[in-house]
Write an enzyme that holds these catalytic residues in place. Sequence first.
Site, PDB file in Angstrom:
ATOM      1  N   HIS A  78       0.846  -1.202   0.000  1.00 36.47           N
ATOM      2  CA  HIS A  78       0.000   0.000   0.000  1.00 36.47           C
ATOM      3  C   HIS A  78       0.876   1.243   0.000  1.00 36.47           C
ATOM      4  O   HIS A  78       2.067   1.179   0.278  1.00 36.47           O
ATOM      5  CB  HIS A  78      -0.979   0.022   1.184  1.00 36.47           C
ATOM      6  CG  HIS A  78      -0.341   0.125   2.547  1.00 36.47           C
ATOM      7  ND1 HIS A  78      -0.048  -0.971   3.321  1.00 36.47           N
ATOM      8  CD2 HIS A  78       0.056   1.193   3.273  1.00 36.47           C
ATOM      9  CE1 HIS A  78       0.490  -0.573   4.462  1.00 36.47           C
ATOM     10  NE2 HIS A  78       0.570   0.743   4.458  1.00 36.47           N
ATOM     11  N   GLU A  88      -3.704   4.029   2.035  1.00 37.58           N
ATOM     12  CA  GLU A  88      -3.878   4.373   3.450  1.00 37.58           C
ATOM     13  C   GLU A  88      -3.868   5.890   3.539  1.00 37.58           C
ATOM     14  O   GLU A  88      -3.062   6.537   2.864  1.00 37.58           O
ATOM     15  CB  GLU A  88      -2.716   3.762   4.255  1.00 37.58           C
ATOM     16  CG  GLU A  88      -2.755   4.059   5.734  1.00 37.58           C
ATOM     17  CD  GLU A  88      -1.579   3.427   6.487  1.00 37.58           C
ATOM     18  OE1 GLU A  88      -0.540   3.138   5.861  1.00 37.58           O
ATOM     19  OE2 GLU A  88      -1.700   3.229   7.712  1.00 37.58           O
TER      20      GLU A  88
HETATM   21 CO    CO Z   1       1.048   1.933   6.175  1.00 43.55          CO
END
Ligand code: CO
Length: 134
Positions: A79, A130
């Site tokens: 991510h 995120e």
């Molecule tokens: Co992270």
Amino acid sequence: MIGRLNHVAIAVQDLAAASAKYRDTLGAEVSAPLPLPEHGVMTVFITLPNSKIELIAPLGENSPIAKFLERSPEGGVHHICYEVENIRAARDQLKSKGARVLGDGEPKIGAHGKPVLFLHPKDFNGTLIEIEEV
Ligand code: CO
């Protein structure tokens, strides 16, 4: 809305080997491993001049990255994390634009002690995103 790139997280099977690669081959500043049992990962932080890399390895049963590593045994980018000023305002704006927030939609405390949320990769070009309040 999004601010700086906070970090890129790379899932790995062998945290020690990956740490050595970043420290010894790439010459990066590498932290000691930090267990994050509430997130099911062991983490190593790599400090770059303009951002961070996080190496994450599975910790315990049902680690959220176990399936990822089954599909990509060599590891890979898991991510990317963008900074936001107000995570609830960001969440509400994202939802109003049709983006899906993972989990119950309530921010959780992430690896840096700050509130985080994750956004569905299918809504963002196949990339798990995120967001972290800074
Ligand atoms: Co992270």
